[in-house]
Design a protein around this motif. Sequence first.
Motif, mmCIF file in Angstrom:
data_model
loop_
_atom_site.group_PDB
_atom_site.id
_atom_site.type_symbol
_atom_site.label_atom_id
_atom_site.label_comp_id
_atom_site.label_asym_id
_atom_site.label_seq_id
_atom_site.Cartn_x
_atom_site.Cartn_y
_atom_site.Cartn_z
ATOM 1 N N MET A 1 0.842 -1.181 0.000
ATOM 2 C CA MET A 1 0.000 0.000 0.000
ATOM 3 C C MET A 1 0.884 1.241 0.000
ATOM 4 N N ASN A 2 0.432 2.223 -0.704
ATOM 5 C CA ASN A 2 1.150 3.498 -0.717
ATOM 6 C C ASN A 2 0.463 4.462 0.267
ATOM 7 N N PRO A 3 1.059 5.628 0.522
ATOM 8 C CA PRO A 3 0.453 6.553 1.486
ATOM 9 C C PRO A 3 -0.986 6.951 1.145
ATOM 10 N N LEU A 4 -1.289 7.169 -0.121
ATOM 11 C CA LEU A 4 -2.641 7.569 -0.492
ATOM 12 C C LEU A 4 -3.649 6.450 -0.203
ATOM 13 N N GLU A 5 -3.299 5.217 -0.532
ATOM 14 C CA GLU A 5 -4.186 4.087 -0.238
ATOM 15 C C GLU A 5 -4.363 3.917 1.271
ATOM 16 N N THR A 6 -3.281 4.097 2.011
ATOM 17 C CA THR A 6 -3.366 3.992 3.469
ATOM 18 C C THR A 6 -4.244 5.101 4.032
ATOM 19 N N TYR A 7 -4.119 6.305 3.479
ATOM 20 C CA TYR A 7 -4.942 7.406 3.956
ATOM 21 C C TYR A 7 -6.418 7.156 3.646
ATOM 22 N N ASP A 8 -6.702 6.545 2.511
ATOM 23 C CA ASP A 8 -8.076 6.187 2.186
ATOM 24 C C ASP A 8 -8.643 5.247 3.244
ATOM 25 N N TYR A 9 -7.847 4.241 3.630
ATOM 26 C CA TYR A 9 -8.277 3.340 4.711
ATOM 27 C C TYR A 9 -8.525 4.123 5.996
ATOM 28 N N LEU A 10 -7.596 5.013 6.350
ATOM 29 C CA LEU A 10 -7.746 5.776 7.595
ATOM 30 C C LEU A 10 -9.020 6.619 7.590
ATOM 31 N N THR A 11 -9.340 7.247 6.465
ATOM 32 C CA THR A 11 -10.541 8.090 6.429
ATOM 33 C C THR A 11 -11.811 7.239 6.535
ATOM 34 N N ARG A 12 -11.810 6.072 5.932
ATOM 35 C CA ARG A 12 -12.985 5.195 6.036
ATOM 36 C C ARG A 12 -13.135 4.668 7.461
ATOM 37 N N ALA A 13 -12.022 4.260 8.068
ATOM 38 C CA ALA A 13 -12.065 3.791 9.457
ATOM 39 C C ALA A 13 -12.450 4.934 10.393
ATOM 40 N N ARG A 14 -11.980 6.128 10.072
ATOM 41 C CA ARG A 14 -12.310 7.321 10.873
ATOM 42 C C ARG A 14 -13.821 7.543 10.893
ATOM 43 N N ARG A 15 -14.492 7.347 9.766
ATOM 44 C CA ARG A 15 -15.947 7.522 9.717
ATOM 45 C C ARG A 15 -16.651 6.523 10.638
ATOM 46 N N ASP A 16 -16.150 5.297 10.659
ATOM 47 C CA ASP A 16 -16.742 4.302 11.550
ATOM 48 C C ASP A 16 -16.487 4.663 13.013
ATOM 49 N N LEU A 17 -15.298 5.147 13.314
ATOM 50 C CA LEU A 17 -15.010 5.578 14.678
ATOM 51 C C LEU A 17 -15.886 6.767 15.055
ATOM 52 N N TRP A 18 -16.013 7.725 14.140
ATOM 53 C CA TRP A 18 -16.850 8.891 14.422
ATOM 54 C C TRP A 18 -18.291 8.487 14.706
ATOM 55 N N ALA A 19 -18.814 7.513 13.977
ATOM 56 C CA ALA A 19 -20.186 7.059 14.223
ATOM 57 C C ALA A 19 -20.318 6.524 15.649
ATOM 58 N N THR A 20 -19.316 5.815 16.116
ATOM 59 C CA THR A 20 -19.335 5.317 17.490
ATOM 60 C C THR A 20 -19.248 6.468 18.483
ATOM 61 N N LEU A 21 -18.377 7.433 18.200
ATOM 62 C CA LEU A 21 -18.240 8.587 19.094
ATOM 63 C C LEU A 21 -19.529 9.406 19.135
ATOM 64 N N GLU A 22 -20.192 9.559 17.991
ATOM 65 C CA GLU A 22 -21.458 10.305 17.932
ATOM 66 C C GLU A 22 -22.541 9.633 18.767
ATOM 67 N N ALA A 23 -22.503 8.310 18.837
ATOM 68 C CA ALA A 23 -23.520 7.575 19.603
ATOM 69 C C ALA A 23 -23.190 7.509 21.093
ATOM 70 N N ALA A 24 -21.936 7.774 21.453
ATOM 71 C CA ALA A 24 -21.525 7.710 22.860
ATOM 72 C C ALA A 24 -21.965 8.972 23.601
ATOM 73 N N PRO A 25 -22.250 8.850 24.871
ATOM 74 C CA PRO A 25 -22.614 10.037 25.658
ATOM 75 C C PRO A 25 -21.451 11.031 25.720
ATOM 76 N N ASP A 26 -21.775 12.310 25.640
ATOM 77 C CA ASP A 26 -20.760 13.358 25.703
ATOM 78 C C ASP A 26 -19.931 13.247 26.980
ATOM 79 N N GLU A 27 -20.591 12.869 28.072
ATOM 80 C CA GLU A 27 -19.890 12.723 29.351
ATOM 81 C C GLU A 27 -18.757 11.701 29.245
ATOM 82 N N VAL A 28 -18.972 10.629 28.511
ATOM 83 C CA VAL A 28 -17.933 9.607 28.321
ATOM 84 C C VAL A 28 -16.775 10.177 27.508
ATOM 85 N N LEU A 29 -17.093 10.955 26.473
ATOM 86 C CA LEU A 29 -16.045 11.513 25.613
ATOM 87 C C LEU A 29 -15.208 12.554 26.343
#
Length: 192
Positions: A1-29
Amino acid sequence: MNPLETYDYLTRARRDLWATLEAAPDEVLRRPLLHGKRFDSILDLVLHTAEVEDGWIHGDFQGLPMVQDRHPDVRDRPDGPDTALSLATIQAYWQDVEADTQAYLSALTDSDLTRVVTLEDWPEGHRQFRLDGLVWHVLLHEVRHTAQIAALLRTQGVKPPQLDLLFYLPSEETGRSSEGFINPRPAPQETP
């Protein structure tokens, strides 16, 4: 994988992480879990990861102003742990950083990656590095902090998404990844 392909993975994984963070209570974050000088909470780590990408990609690599200059609420906040910024504010900032990083990585050539970058604020004798190594440093920095965030979520009773690269790789049979069924969108959680 090159840096651009790796960054694509990171942005997709980031969206999944963000969805979890959005569902978590603010107090936990916001809960102080790390007791550090720079960051205490999950939100502090999320903001730190975005700022590091911004600083390296825009400041150190390109000599440009940081993206946070376009986000006064991020730029003008007090230094130190316990950010008062909302997750949505941090996400908006990081999406702008992400767009600029994507454009930068898309334009890099093999020749660019061999360029030597001088880090002005590092000690003499440890200031010059090839760009390719520094790009990988930035990408792996996010991987490390994402793992910390996932572990911290677990300690708070919040199930993090599966973020392993394997789930984001296209299968040879279908050409699609498994991220959609591995990481269904979480339901909002109550404070544990």
